[in-house]
Design a protein around this motif. Structure first.
Motif, PDB file in Angstrom:
ATOM      1  N   VAL A  83     -32.377  15.247 -15.403  1.00 34.64           N
ATOM      2  CA  VAL A  83     -32.448  14.003 -14.639  1.00 34.64           C
ATOM      3  C   VAL A  83     -31.559  12.983 -15.341  1.00 34.64           C
ATOM      4  N   ALA A  84     -30.600  12.453 -14.594  1.00 38.01           N
ATOM      5  CA  ALA A  84     -29.699  11.429 -15.117  1.00 38.01           C
ATOM      6  C   ALA A  84     -30.033  10.100 -14.437  1.00 38.01           C
ATOM      7  N   HIS A  85     -29.890   9.027 -15.191  1.00 38.38           N
ATOM      8  CA  HIS A  85     -30.139   7.687 -14.652  1.00 38.38           C
ATOM      9  C   HIS A  85     -28.800   6.998 -14.445  1.00 38.38           C
ATOM     10  N   TRP A  86     -28.709   6.208 -13.391  1.00 40.62           N
ATOM     11  CA  TRP A  86     -27.462   5.526 -13.060  1.00 40.62           C
ATOM     12  C   TRP A  86     -27.138   4.493 -14.125  1.00 40.62           C
ATOM     13  N   PRO A  87     -25.881   4.449 -14.579  1.00 37.44           N
ATOM     14  CA  PRO A  87     -25.509   3.448 -15.579  1.00 37.44           C
ATOM     15  C   PRO A  87     -25.437   2.041 -14.984  1.00 37.44           C
ATOM     16  N   GLU A  88     -25.277   1.956 -13.691  1.00 39.65           N
ATOM     17  CA  GLU A  88     -25.242   0.662 -13.005  1.00 39.65           C
ATOM     18  C   GLU A  88     -25.998   0.816 -11.691  1.00 39.65           C
ATOM     19  N   THR A  89     -26.118  -0.226 -10.947  1.00 41.75           N
ATOM     20  CA  THR A  89     -26.865  -0.176  -9.696  1.00 41.75           C
ATOM     21  C   THR A  89     -26.120   0.679  -8.672  1.00 41.75           C
ATOM     22  N   PRO A  90     -26.758   1.756  -8.204  1.00 42.78           N
ATOM     23  CA  PRO A  90     -26.105   2.603  -7.199  1.00 42.78           C
ATOM     24  C   PRO A  90     -26.217   1.972  -5.811  1.00 42.78           C
ATOM     25  N   PRO A  91     -25.418   2.461  -4.857  1.00 37.21           N
ATOM     26  CA  PRO A  91     -25.561   1.967  -3.486  1.00 37.21           C
ATOM     27  C   PRO A  91     -26.985   2.234  -2.985  1.00 37.21           C
ATOM     28  N   GLY A  92     -27.510   1.362  -2.182  1.00 28.67           N
ATOM     29  CA  GLY A  92     -28.861   1.526  -1.674  1.00 28.67           C
ATOM     30  C   GLY A  92     -29.011   2.678  -0.704  1.00 28.67           C
ATOM     31  N   ASN A  93     -27.943   3.079  -0.063  1.00 30.07           N
ATOM     32  CA  ASN A  93     -27.973   4.131   0.937  1.00 30.07           C
ATOM     33  C   ASN A  93     -27.735   5.482   0.254  1.00 30.07           C
ATOM     34  N   ARG A  94     -28.716   6.394   0.315  1.00 33.77           N
ATOM     35  CA  ARG A  94     -28.570   7.691  -0.365  1.00 33.77           C
ATOM     36  C   ARG A  94     -27.484   8.553   0.272  1.00 33.77           C
ATOM     37  N   GLU A  95     -27.231   8.386   1.556  1.00 32.46           N
ATOM     38  CA  GLU A  95     -26.151   9.143   2.208  1.00 32.46           C
ATOM     39  C   GLU A  95     -24.800   8.750   1.607  1.00 32.46           C
ATOM     40  N   LEU A  97     -24.347   7.508  -1.341  1.00 31.27           N
ATOM     41  CA  LEU A  97     -24.378   7.989  -2.714  1.00 31.27           C
ATOM     42  C   LEU A  97     -24.008   9.470  -2.779  1.00 31.27           C
ATOM     43  N   VAL A  98     -24.524  10.261  -1.843  1.00 31.44           N
ATOM     44  CA  VAL A  98     -24.197  11.692  -1.786  1.00 31.44           C
ATOM     45  C   VAL A  98     -22.707  11.880  -1.526  1.00 31.44           C
ATOM     46  N   ALA A  99     -22.139  11.080  -0.630  1.00 30.25           N
ATOM     47  CA  ALA A  99     -20.698  11.174  -0.363  1.00 30.25           C
ATOM     48  C   ALA A  99     -19.895  10.852  -1.622  1.00 30.25           C
ATOM     49  N   ALA A 100     -20.325   9.854  -2.387  1.00 33.98           N
ATOM     50  CA  ALA A 100     -19.632   9.494  -3.631  1.00 33.98           C
ATOM     51  C   ALA A 100     -19.779  10.605  -4.675  1.00 33.98           C
ATOM     52  N   LEU A 101     -20.961  11.199  -4.760  1.00 30.74           N
ATOM     53  CA  LEU A 101     -21.163  12.313  -5.693  1.00 30.74           C
ATOM     54  C   LEU A 101     -20.250  13.492  -5.342  1.00 30.74           C
ATOM     55  N   ALA A 102     -20.154  13.802  -4.051  1.00 28.77           N
ATOM     56  CA  ALA A 102     -19.308  14.915  -3.611  1.00 28.77           C
ATOM     57  C   ALA A 102     -17.845  14.641  -3.943  1.00 28.77           C
ATOM     58  N   GLU A 103     -17.389  13.419  -3.688  1.00 26.64           N
ATOM     59  CA  GLU A 103     -15.997  13.065  -3.987  1.00 26.64           C
ATOM     60  C   GLU A 103     -15.727  13.178  -5.488  1.00 26.64           C
ATOM     61  N   GLN A 104     -16.644  12.682  -6.297  1.00 28.44           N
ATOM     62  CA  GLN A 104     -16.463  12.753  -7.745  1.00 28.44           C
ATOM     63  C   GLN A 104     -16.451  14.211  -8.227  1.00 28.44           C
ATOM     64  N   TYR A 105     -17.332  15.039  -7.684  1.00 33.04           N
ATOM     65  CA  TYR A 105     -17.383  16.444  -8.089  1.00 33.04           C
ATOM     66  C   TYR A 105     -16.073  17.146  -7.726  1.00 33.04           C
ATOM     67  N   ARG A 106     -15.613  16.919  -6.515  1.00 33.36           N
ATOM     68  CA  ARG A 106     -14.347  17.534  -6.072  1.00 33.36           C
ATOM     69  C   ARG A 106     -13.176  17.110  -6.955  1.00 33.36           C
ATOM     70  N   SER A 107     -13.162  15.863  -7.414  1.00 33.42           N
ATOM     71  CA  SER A 107     -12.056  15.396  -8.250  1.00 33.42           C
ATOM     72  C   SER A 107     -12.068  16.058  -9.622  1.00 33.42           C
ATOM     73  N   ARG A 108     -13.239  16.429 -10.125  1.00 28.36           N
ATOM     74  CA  ARG A 108     -13.333  17.071 -11.437  1.00 28.36           C
ATOM     75  C   ARG A 108     -13.228  18.590 -11.364  1.00 28.36           C
ATOM     76  N   HIS A 109     -13.573  19.176 -10.221  1.00 27.31           N
ATOM     77  CA  HIS A 109     -13.596  20.641 -10.052  1.00 27.31           C
ATOM     78  C   HIS A 109     -12.803  20.979  -8.791  1.00 27.31           C
ATOM     79  N   LYS A 110     -11.496  21.067  -8.939  1.00 31.71           N
ATOM     80  CA  LYS A 110     -10.585  21.205  -7.801  1.00 31.71           C
ATOM     81  C   LYS A 110     -10.851  22.444  -6.944  1.00 31.71           C
ATOM     82  N   CYS A 111     -11.312  23.535  -7.547  1.00 30.97           N
ATOM     83  CA  CYS A 111     -11.501  24.784  -6.797  1.00 30.97           C
ATOM     84  C   CYS A 111     -12.933  24.998  -6.320  1.00 30.97           C
TER      85      CYS A 111
END
Length: 191
Positions: A83-95, A97-111
């Motif tokens: 379980v990780a805690h947000w370093p700053e206030t995350p967006p209130g909308n979980r949808e 947040l999920v889109a941002a998580l997916a974008e960040q994951y794709r940028s770090r793991h291209k394949c």
């Protein structure tokens, strides 16, 4: 936020908490069951597990262990739930947040194959990736990983559930078992 999950059949591992006495009890229980297979004494194996506890605590790991699955004996996966805690206030909308998580994951793991999913606890991402792990002086080992990132309803934290395996033959069964764990995640609010 208290969490509950259903672990895969045959899971051998330990929960990691803030209470070192409980952690020691879990470590010794695992050591009693696994030490002989590892060629170690219970005390030695238990001390190895306890040496890992501070690092696991610092990284938010709550459950760590292995489970056997697949068509061949010896096919295992390593499962970690943190379980990780947000370093700053995350967006209130979980949808969002999920889109941002997916974008960040794709940028770090291209394949990696990354997609949003809807779990009973809420929106999440699932990512599947593969690669090789090179040991010094040895051949490369394939590594296949399934990772779920699940923002929790509390709005302050995310569960990261990963299963890593070395067997391509066992991969479908391991991915299915990991999905079942992700789908079983539930919060037990005491409020």
């Amino acid at each position: 936020m208290p969490l509950q999950i259903d672990l895969p059949p045959g899971f051998a591992g330990m929960p990691v908490g803030a209470d070192d006495k409980m952690n020691r009890g879990y470590a010794w229980t695992v050591a009693e069951n696994a030490a002989a297979g590892a060629g170690k004494s219970v005390e030695e194996f238990g001390s190895y597990l306890m040496a890992l506890v501070p690092t696991m605590q610092a990284n938010g790991i709550r459950v760590f262990g292995k489970f056997a699955v697949g068509p061949r004996q010896g096919d295992v996966a390593t499962l970690t739930l943190g379980v990780a805690h947000w370093p700053e206030t995350p967006p209130g909308n979980r949808e969002a947040l999920v889109a941002a998580l997916a974008e960040q994951y794709r940028s770090r793991h291209k394949c990696a194959v990354v997609q949003p999913v809807r779990l009973p606890i809420g929106p999440a991402i699932v990512a599947i990736s593969g690669g090789e792990f090179h040991l010094p002086g040895q051949d490369a080992r394939p590594q296949l990983k399934a990772e779920y990132q699940i923002p929790l309803p509390d709005g302050r934290s995310v569960v990261i559930l990963t299963a890593v395996a070395e067997s391509e033959e066992a991969w479908p069964a391991i991915a299915e078992a990991t999905a079942k764990v992700a789908w079983s995640l539930r919060s037990q609010d005491l409020s």
